[in-house]
Enzyme design. Structure first.
Site, PDB file in Angstrom:
ATOM      1  CG  HIS A  73      -5.523  -2.709   0.464  1.00 31.27           C
ATOM      2  ND1 HIS A  73      -4.774  -2.424  -0.655  1.00 31.27           N
ATOM      3  CD2 HIS A  73      -5.027  -1.907   1.455  1.00 31.27           C
ATOM      4  CE1 HIS A  73      -3.885  -1.497  -0.362  1.00 31.27           C
ATOM      5  NE2 HIS A  73      -4.011  -1.177   0.913  1.00 31.27           N
ATOM      6  CD  GLU A  93      -5.963  -4.071  -3.682  1.00 33.53           C
ATOM      7  OE1 GLU A  93      -5.562  -3.096  -3.025  1.00 33.53           O
ATOM      8  OE2 GLU A  93      -5.390  -5.176  -3.691  1.00 33.53           O
ATOM      9  CB  SER A 118      -0.963  -0.044   1.196  1.00 36.89           C
ATOM     10  OG  SER A 118      -2.027   0.855   1.041  1.00 36.89           O
TER      11      SER A 118
END
Length: 304
Positions: free
Chosen positions: A268, A238, A149
């Protein structure tokens, strides 16, 4: 195999409300951090995991091993959390699985977080951590950089900075659903983990007074030529899936070797639940194998 194996429907049913509580844009980031660290207690560590608290780049960090290791190679892992939450604690299980599967030490720095420390604080800390590993004896090409991320975006930004400032090329980049352009507004309101309000709050907090077009902040906007072999993973459902597709396309057009892995039915950064869910363990092993293969040519000592 994971330490235990929850059925996917059960895992999804449990995780959705937990993330809605922990990653709530109405809560102060300090409260979100405490909730995230507390929630990490439910992530089992692989048997034999050793956690060492060290200093790396003048910041606290953790060094993880989970079995025999090679002294010649390592992974620098940059945790996710929208640049505002997350820590080595929240990503300890994921890092330990990588350490076990690759057979090396994994270093996880506790880089500074926004809004107290906006861009480029996290990137400065990641750079300092990499340079510290080099100073302790690791050759740049024997260090793989990985992250999820925001940590995936930070890994990409770090690779650009290492190329431009130091002439260094890591062994590989392992990017789990990388947030490579925080300027981009999600098309949907939410996925199982993320919400649009939370992601926008994080993007604003990290940007501070900086230029949103700076490739250090949004590496997707930078020149990606000359980067090492790169692995990108995302789930098809996602919020960051489309952005990951654009990143892969740009990497390929920049003549960067890319492996792109898409999951279905996960979420995610499901790799954080690799010790709980078999499907999450599988995609984590894919990343570990990619990094292991990239690091293997550089190994000069036997594992032991």
């Amino acid at each position: 195999m994971p330490e235990i194996s929850l059925p996917l429907p059960v895992a999804r049913a449990v995780l959705r409300p937990l993330f809605r509580v922990m990653l709530n844009a109405r809560l102060p980031f300090t409260v979100q951090r405490r909730l995230m660290d507390a929630g990490a207690a439910g992530q089992l560590l692989p048997r034999g995991t050793r956690v060492e608290r060290i200093r790396l780049g003048e910041r606290p960090a953790e060094r993880l091993t989970a079995g025999p290791v090679s002294d010649a190679i390592t992974v620098l892992y940059l945790h996710g959390g929208g640049y505002t939450v997350g820590s080595p604690v929240t990503h300890r299980a994921l890092a330990a699985v990588l350490a076990r599967e690759i057979g090396c030490r994994v270093h996880v720095p506790d880089y500074r977080l926004a809004p107290e420390h906006p861009f480029p604080a996290a990137l400065d800390d990641a750079e300092a951590a990499f340079l510290d590993l080099v100073a302790t004896g690791y050759r740049p090409e024997r260090i793989a950089v990985a992250g999820d991320s925001a940590g995936g975006g930070l890994s990409l930004a770090l690779a650009l900075r290492l190329r431009d400032r130091h002439g260094f090329t890591p062994a590989a980049l392992g990017l789990i659903a990388p947030w490579s352009d925080p300027n981009e507004i999600p098309e949907r309101a939410s996925d199982l983990v993320l919400t649009k309000p939370w992601s926008r709050a994080c993007a604003d907090a990290y940007l501070g007074d900086a230029d949103g077009l700076d490739p250090g902040y949004a590496p997707l906007l930078g020149d990606l030529h000359g980067l090492p072999p790169t692995y990108v993973q995302a789930d098809v459902d996602e919020l960051l899936h489309g952005q990951c597709l654009r990143l892969v396309t740009k990497l390929e057009s920049s003549n960067v070797s890319v492996d792109f892995s898409e999951s279905r039915g996960l979420w995610h950064v499901s790799q954080a639940q690799a010790t709980l869910v078999e499907a999450a363990a599988q995609v984590t092993r894919e990343l570990a194998e990619f990094l292991r293969q990239a690091l293997r040519p550089a190994q000069t000592r036997s594992i032991g």
